[in-house]
Design a protein around this motif. Structure first.
Motif, PDB file in Angstrom:
ATOM      1  N   ALA A  13       0.839  -1.209   0.000  1.00 45.00           N
ATOM      2  CA  ALA A  13       0.000   0.000   0.000  1.00 45.00           C
ATOM      3  C   ALA A  13       0.871   1.254   0.000  1.00 45.00           C
ATOM      4  CB  ALA A  13      -0.925  -0.012   1.208  1.00 45.00           C
ATOM      5  N   ARG A  14       1.927   1.255   0.795  1.00 49.87           N
ATOM      6  CA  ARG A  14       2.832   2.403   0.827  1.00 49.87           C
ATOM      7  C   ARG A  14       3.543   2.597  -0.515  1.00 49.87           C
ATOM      8  NH1 ARG A  14       4.451   4.113   6.165  1.00 49.87           N
ATOM      9  NH2 ARG A  14       3.156   3.034   7.690  1.00 49.87           N
ATOM     10  N   GLY A  15       3.900   1.485  -1.147  1.00 44.50           N
ATOM     11  CA  GLY A  15       4.540   1.574  -2.461  1.00 44.50           C
ATOM     12  C   GLY A  15       3.611   2.177  -3.498  1.00 44.50           C
ATOM     13  N   VAL A  16       2.361   1.742  -3.499  1.00 49.41           N
ATOM     14  CA  VAL A  16       1.379   2.280  -4.446  1.00 49.41           C
ATOM     15  C   VAL A  16       1.164   3.769  -4.183  1.00 49.41           C
ATOM     16  CG1 VAL A  16      -1.048   2.198  -5.137  1.00 49.41           C
ATOM     17  CG2 VAL A  16       0.235   0.082  -4.858  1.00 49.41           C
ATOM     18  N   ILE A  17       1.003   4.137  -2.919  1.00 41.78           N
ATOM     19  CA  ILE A  17       0.803   5.549  -2.574  1.00 41.78           C
ATOM     20  C   ILE A  17       2.008   6.377  -3.009  1.00 41.78           C
ATOM     21  CG2 ILE A  17       0.629   7.168  -0.633  1.00 41.78           C
ATOM     22  CD1 ILE A  17      -1.071   4.965   0.767  1.00 41.78           C
ATOM     23  N   GLY A  18       3.208   5.895  -2.723  1.00 36.17           N
ATOM     24  CA  GLY A  18       4.423   6.620  -3.101  1.00 36.17           C
ATOM     25  C   GLY A  18       4.540   6.804  -4.599  1.00 36.17           C
ATOM     26  N   ILE A  19       4.270   5.749  -5.364  1.00 33.18           N
ATOM     27  CA  ILE A  19       4.365   5.831  -6.824  1.00 33.18           C
ATOM     28  C   ILE A  19       3.318   6.784  -7.388  1.00 33.18           C
ATOM     29  CG2 ILE A  19       4.007   4.499  -8.944  1.00 33.18           C
ATOM     30  CD1 ILE A  19       5.383   2.144  -7.447  1.00 33.18           C
ATOM     31  N   VAL A  20       2.099   6.726  -6.861  1.00 35.93           N
ATOM     32  CA  VAL A  20       1.030   7.614  -7.342  1.00 35.93           C
ATOM     33  C   VAL A  20       1.380   9.070  -7.060  1.00 35.93           C
ATOM     34  CG1 VAL A  20      -1.372   8.295  -6.956  1.00 35.93           C
ATOM     35  CG2 VAL A  20      -0.801   5.892  -7.257  1.00 35.93           C
ATOM     36  N   ILE A  21       1.861   9.355  -5.871  1.00 36.93           N
ATOM     37  CA  ILE A  21       2.190  10.749  -5.521  1.00 36.93           C
ATOM     38  C   ILE A  21       3.354  11.260  -6.369  1.00 36.93           C
ATOM     39  CG2 ILE A  21       3.142  12.221  -3.697  1.00 36.93           C
ATOM     40  CD1 ILE A  21       1.413  10.644  -1.723  1.00 36.93           C
ATOM     41  N   ILE A  22       4.413  10.478  -6.496  1.00 36.10           N
ATOM     42  CA  ILE A  22       5.563  10.900  -7.302  1.00 36.10           C
ATOM     43  C   ILE A  22       5.151  11.049  -8.761  1.00 36.10           C
ATOM     44  CG2 ILE A  22       7.873  10.262  -8.106  1.00 36.10           C
ATOM     45  CD1 ILE A  22       7.805  11.160  -5.170  1.00 36.10           C
ATOM     46  N   GLY A  23       4.357  10.114  -9.267  1.00 34.62           N
ATOM     47  CA  GLY A  23       3.871  10.214 -10.645  1.00 34.62           C
ATOM     48  C   GLY A  23       3.035  11.459 -10.869  1.00 34.62           C
ATOM     49  N   PHE A  24       2.159  11.765  -9.912  1.00 38.09           N
ATOM     50  CA  PHE A  24       1.346  12.976 -10.018  1.00 38.09           C
ATOM     51  C   PHE A  24       2.231  14.218 -10.065  1.00 38.09           C
ATOM     52  CE2 PHE A  24      -0.588  16.560  -7.751  1.00 38.09           C
ATOM     53  CZ  PHE A  24      -1.600  16.875  -8.649  1.00 38.09           C
ATOM     54  N   LEU A  25       3.231  14.252  -9.190  1.00 38.69           N
ATOM     55  CA  LEU A  25       4.103  15.427  -9.150  1.00 38.69           C
ATOM     56  C   LEU A  25       4.900  15.589 -10.440  1.00 38.69           C
ATOM     57  CD1 LEU A  25       5.360  15.225  -5.478  1.00 38.69           C
ATOM     58  CD2 LEU A  25       3.786  16.911  -6.447  1.00 38.69           C
ATOM     59  N   LEU A  26       5.300  14.478 -11.037  1.00 35.48           N
ATOM     60  CA  LEU A  26       6.062  14.564 -12.282  1.00 35.48           C
ATOM     61  C   LEU A  26       5.188  14.954 -13.476  1.00 35.48           C
ATOM     62  CD1 LEU A  26       8.364  11.437 -11.891  1.00 35.48           C
ATOM     63  CD2 LEU A  26       9.017  13.846 -11.675  1.00 35.48           C
ATOM     64  N   LEU A  27       3.913  14.623 -13.415  1.00 31.51           N
ATOM     65  CA  LEU A  27       3.027  14.850 -14.557  1.00 31.51           C
ATOM     66  C   LEU A  27       1.942  15.895 -14.304  1.00 31.51           C
ATOM     67  CD1 LEU A  27       2.529  11.079 -15.452  1.00 31.51           C
ATOM     68  CD2 LEU A  27       4.126  12.689 -16.501  1.00 31.51           C
ATOM     69  N   ASN A  28       2.064  16.720 -13.265  1.00 33.49           N
ATOM     70  CA  ASN A  28       0.973  17.627 -12.910  1.00 33.49           C
ATOM     71  C   ASN A  28       0.830  18.836 -13.829  1.00 33.49           C
ATOM     72  OD1 ASN A  28       2.335  20.012 -11.938  1.00 33.49           O
ATOM     73  ND2 ASN A  28       2.733  18.998 -10.024  1.00 33.49           N
ATOM     74  N   ASN A  29       1.819  19.131 -14.657  1.00 28.13           N
ATOM     75  CA  ASN A  29       1.753  20.235 -15.632  1.00 28.13           C
ATOM     76  C   ASN A  29       1.313  21.564 -15.025  1.00 28.13           C
ATOM     77  OD1 ASN A  29       2.576  18.639 -17.777  1.00 28.13           O
ATOM     78  ND2 ASN A  29       0.491  17.950 -18.190  1.00 28.13           N
ATOM     79  N   GLY A  30       1.863  21.886 -13.878  1.00 29.14           N
ATOM     80  CA  GLY A  30       1.561  23.175 -13.262  1.00 29.14           C
ATOM     81  C   GLY A  30       0.244  23.230 -12.526  1.00 29.14           C
ATOM     82  N   TYR A  31      -0.411  22.091 -12.308  1.00 29.22           N
ATOM     83  CA  TYR A  31      -1.684  22.082 -11.591  1.00 29.22           C
ATOM     84  C   TYR A  31      -1.503  22.616 -10.182  1.00 29.22           C
ATOM     85  CZ  TYR A  31      -6.023  20.345  -9.562  1.00 29.22           C
ATOM     86  OH  TYR A  31      -7.218  20.251  -8.918  1.00 29.22           O
ATOM     87  N   LEU A  40       6.494  19.056   0.050  1.00 30.83           N
ATOM     88  CA  LEU A  40       5.927  18.197   1.090  1.00 30.83           C
ATOM     89  C   LEU A  40       5.380  16.896   0.509  1.00 30.83           C
ATOM     90  CD1 LEU A  40       4.095  20.824   3.329  1.00 30.83           C
ATOM     91  CD2 LEU A  40       6.154  19.524   3.886  1.00 30.83           C
ATOM     92  N   LEU A  41       4.689  16.986  -0.611  1.00 28.98           N
ATOM     93  CA  LEU A  41       4.166  15.783  -1.257  1.00 28.98           C
ATOM     94  C   LEU A  41       5.297  14.880  -1.745  1.00 28.98           C
ATOM     95  CD1 LEU A  41       1.092  17.126  -3.249  1.00 28.98           C
ATOM     96  CD2 LEU A  41       1.071  15.476  -1.376  1.00 28.98           C
ATOM     97  N   ALA A  42       6.334  15.471  -2.311  1.00 31.99           N
ATOM     98  CA  ALA A  42       7.474  14.683  -2.778  1.00 31.99           C
ATOM     99  C   ALA A  42       8.148  13.975  -1.608  1.00 31.99           C
ATOM    100  CB  ALA A  42       8.470  15.579  -3.508  1.00 31.99           C
ATOM    101  N   THR A  43       8.307  14.670  -0.506  1.00 29.37           N
ATOM    102  CA  THR A  43       8.907  14.072   0.685  1.00 29.37           C
ATOM    103  C   THR A  43       8.060  12.904   1.180  1.00 29.37           C
ATOM    104  OG1 THR A  43       9.861  16.201   1.301  1.00 29.37           O
ATOM    105  CG2 THR A  43       9.711  14.533   3.029  1.00 29.37           C
ATOM    106  N   PHE A  44       6.745  13.099   1.232  1.00 29.42           N
ATOM    107  CA  PHE A  44       5.835  12.043   1.666  1.00 29.42           C
ATOM    108  C   PHE A  44       5.915  10.834   0.730  1.00 29.42           C
ATOM    109  CE2 PHE A  44       1.509  10.169   1.775  1.00 29.42           C
ATOM    110  CZ  PHE A  44       1.514   9.754   3.099  1.00 29.42           C
ATOM    111  N   GLY A  45       5.945  11.080  -0.566  1.00 29.36           N
ATOM    112  CA  GLY A  45       6.040   9.991  -1.534  1.00 29.36           C
ATOM    113  C   GLY A  45       7.340   9.226  -1.411  1.00 29.36           C
ATOM    114  N   VAL A  46       8.444   9.931  -1.269  1.00 21.39           N
ATOM    115  CA  VAL A  46       9.755   9.287  -1.146  1.00 21.39           C
ATOM    116  C   VAL A  46       9.842   8.487   0.158  1.00 21.39           C
ATOM    117  CG1 VAL A  46      12.226   9.736  -0.837  1.00 21.39           C
ATOM    118  CG2 VAL A  46      10.962  10.896  -2.647  1.00 21.39           C
TER     119      VAL A  46
END
Length: 71
Positions: A13-31, A40-46
């Protein structure tokens, strides 16, 4: 030495959450317009990915919690 305190399902579950958060941050396009929130989100994901790899959670350790199966 760190004793593992995470159950395999908890680690997944932690792995899925981490991957989703990091993926969102990499692909958010300025959202997200707030750099502090991104940091903070990147730190939480890592930290979730580190918990996935190590099987140890510092928050669980401090609280005296263990979801790992005791043998």
């Amino acid at each position: 030495m760190m004793k593992k305190n995470l159950h395999p399902i908890d680690r997944i579950a932690r792995g899925v959450i981490g991957i989703v958060i990091i993926g969102f941050l990499l692909l958010n396009n300025g959202y997200l317009q707030e750099p502090i929130l991104e940091i903070l989100l990147a730190t939480f994901g890592v930290l979730n990915l580190i918990s996935l790899i190590s099987g140890w959670c510092p928050v669980y350790h401090l609280a005296g919690i263990s979801s790992a199966k005791n043998k």
